[in-house]
Design a protein around this motif. Structure first.
Motif, PDB file in Angstrom:
ATOM      1  N   THR A  85       0.850  -1.179   0.000  1.00 31.10           N
ATOM      2  CA  THR A  85       0.000   0.000   0.000  1.00 31.10           C
ATOM      3  C   THR A  85       0.889   1.232   0.000  1.00 31.10           C
ATOM      4  O   THR A  85       2.053   1.178   0.422  1.00 31.10           O
ATOM      5  CB  THR A  85      -0.918   0.032   1.238  1.00 31.10           C
ATOM      6  N   ASN A  90      -0.123  -6.889   6.401  1.00 31.00           N
ATOM      7  CA  ASN A  90       0.410  -5.540   6.595  1.00 31.00           C
ATOM      8  C   ASN A  90       1.915  -5.572   6.846  1.00 31.00           C
ATOM      9  O   ASN A  90       2.384  -5.151   7.906  1.00 31.00           O
ATOM     10  CB  ASN A  90      -0.318  -4.873   7.761  1.00 31.00           C
ATOM     11  N   GLN A 100       4.182  -3.732   5.683  1.00 27.85           N
ATOM     12  CA  GLN A 100       4.762  -2.382   5.760  1.00 27.85           C
ATOM     13  C   GLN A 100       4.411  -1.674   7.056  1.00 27.85           C
ATOM     14  O   GLN A 100       4.885  -0.565   7.300  1.00 27.85           O
ATOM     15  CB  GLN A 100       4.275  -1.555   4.574  1.00 27.85           C
ATOM     16  N   GLU A 101       3.542  -2.296   7.850  1.00 31.32           N
ATOM     17  CA  GLU A 101       3.092  -1.729   9.128  1.00 31.32           C
ATOM     18  C   GLU A 101       2.436  -0.362   8.924  1.00 31.32           C
ATOM     19  O   GLU A 101       2.693   0.588   9.667  1.00 31.32           O
ATOM     20  CB  GLU A 101       4.259  -1.649  10.127  1.00 31.32           C
ATOM     21  N   HIS A 102       1.585  -0.275   7.929  1.00 28.35           N
ATOM     22  CA  HIS A 102       0.768   0.914   7.728  1.00 28.35           C
ATOM     23  C   HIS A 102      -0.479   0.810   8.599  1.00 28.35           C
ATOM     24  O   HIS A 102      -0.632  -0.144   9.369  1.00 28.35           O
ATOM     25  CB  HIS A 102       0.406   1.060   6.250  1.00 28.35           C
ATOM     26  N   SER A 122      -3.462   0.115   7.812  1.00 32.16           N
ATOM     27  CA  SER A 122      -4.438  -0.872   7.380  1.00 32.16           C
ATOM     28  C   SER A 122      -3.735  -1.945   6.566  1.00 32.16           C
ATOM     29  O   SER A 122      -2.663  -1.710   5.994  1.00 32.16           O
ATOM     30  CB  SER A 122      -5.533  -0.217   6.535  1.00 32.16           C
ATOM     31  N   THR A 123      -4.334  -3.120   6.504  1.00 33.42           N
ATOM     32  CA  THR A 123      -3.752  -4.218   5.731  1.00 33.42           C
ATOM     33  C   THR A 123      -3.995  -4.007   4.241  1.00 33.42           C
ATOM     34  O   THR A 123      -4.829  -3.199   3.835  1.00 33.42           O
ATOM     35  CB  THR A 123      -4.363  -5.561   6.138  1.00 33.42           C
ATOM     36  N   GLU A 124      -3.275  -4.758   3.436  1.00 34.49           N
ATOM     37  CA  GLU A 124      -3.466  -4.705   1.991  1.00 34.49           C
ATOM     38  C   GLU A 124      -4.894  -5.113   1.631  1.00 34.49           C
ATOM     39  O   GLU A 124      -5.581  -4.420   0.868  1.00 34.49           O
ATOM     40  CB  GLU A 124      -2.465  -5.631   1.299  1.00 34.49           C
ATOM     41  N   THR A 181      -7.445  -2.531   2.508  1.00 34.22           N
ATOM     42  CA  THR A 181      -7.296  -1.329   1.682  1.00 34.22           C
ATOM     43  C   THR A 181      -7.841  -1.557   0.281  1.00 34.22           C
ATOM     44  O   THR A 181      -8.426  -0.644  -0.331  1.00 34.22           O
ATOM     45  CB  THR A 181      -5.812  -0.922   1.597  1.00 34.22           C
ATOM     46  N   ASN A 220      -6.187 -11.332   5.565  1.00 30.65           N
ATOM     47  CA  ASN A 220      -5.399 -10.128   5.845  1.00 30.65           C
ATOM     48  C   ASN A 220      -4.328 -10.321   6.917  1.00 30.65           C
ATOM     49  O   ASN A 220      -3.996  -9.386   7.648  1.00 30.65           O
ATOM     50  CB  ASN A 220      -6.324  -8.978   6.245  1.00 30.65           C
TER      51      ASN A 220
END
Length: 228
Positions: free
Chosen positions: A63, A105, A107-109, A111-113, A116, A135
């Motif tokens: 993401t 996730n 990338q640790e954003h 929200s998960t891919e 999103t 997820n």
């Protein structure tokens, strides 16, 4: 320090390699190697491919933040559009069609891919009841393992795997490892832009290709060691 006499040569070779990557002359062969064996993008799936119950597995690809929002990157949009198109054709000939979105996730954003991507699939006319979110996976290996865990034995007569050309060879290795033999459908193929001046996108393409090639080597090494 050990090769002081070769500093000039090493420096020159480093500059040449750096330029060849950025200008596309080395990035494209790396992409070709990573994408070798993947079916051509935009292939037509025959109606007979869709069984009474069909699962379309779409793999995540990260993401990004744009205008203060977390959104799918370009490759993910291609996968979403391809998966939605397969779903629409599946519904014309099959009774049950599900899109399984696999991506956690890493990338640790915020929200998960999978979460999103969900609104984008809904915009492409895929009903929420026909979307399954996986997820928690952080790697392609976990994509395959977690998808295998949620597929009921014998429920789906057809399994389709959607991802980018550079990712497909490694993804198939992992899915085969867990006893799945999906039909591969490529959502998009990457091409480097050759020229005289380095381009940022070419460096990105080269990084992607190297990541996939190293991942394939890692898979075979881990299999020999019994870790996969």
């Amino acid at each position: 320090m050990l090769l002081r006499s070769a500093r000039t040569l090493i420096g020159a070779l480093t500059i040449v390699v750096f330029w060849a990557l950025g200008a596309g002359w080395l990035a494209q062969p790396l992409l070709d190697l990573a994408q070798r064996g993947a079916p051509p993008g935009g292939q037509t799936v025959a109606p007979a491919t869709y069984a009474t119950r069909t699962a379309i597995v779409m793999l995540g690809t990260g993401t990004i933040h744009r205008d203060g929002k977390l959104v799918p990157p370009k490759d993910a949009i291609a996968r979403i559009v391809t998966s939605a198109g397969l779903y629409a054709r599946c519904k014309q000939v099959g009774r049950v069609c599900h899109v399984i979105v696999s991506g956690g996730n890493p990338q640790e954003h915020e929200s998960t891919e999978a979460d999103t991507y969900l609104p984008y699939l809904l915009r492409e006319a895929v009903p929420r009841d026909d979307i399954v979110l996986e997820n928690t996976s952080l790697t392609t290996y976990e994509n395959a393992r977690n998808v295998a865990a949620i597929l009921p034995d014998g429920y789906y007569g057809s399994l389709i795997l959607v991802t980018s050309a550079y990712h497909m060879p490694r993804a198939l290795l992992d899915f085969h490892r867990f006893g799945m033999n999906p039909l591969p459908v490529v959502s998009n193929t990457r091409r480097a832009t050759r020229g005289l001046l380095p381009r940022r996108e070419n460096f990105f393409d080269a990084e992607i290709a190297l990541h996939e090639l190293i991942g394939i080597v890692q898979f075979h090494v881990y299999r020999q060691l019994g870790w996969f």
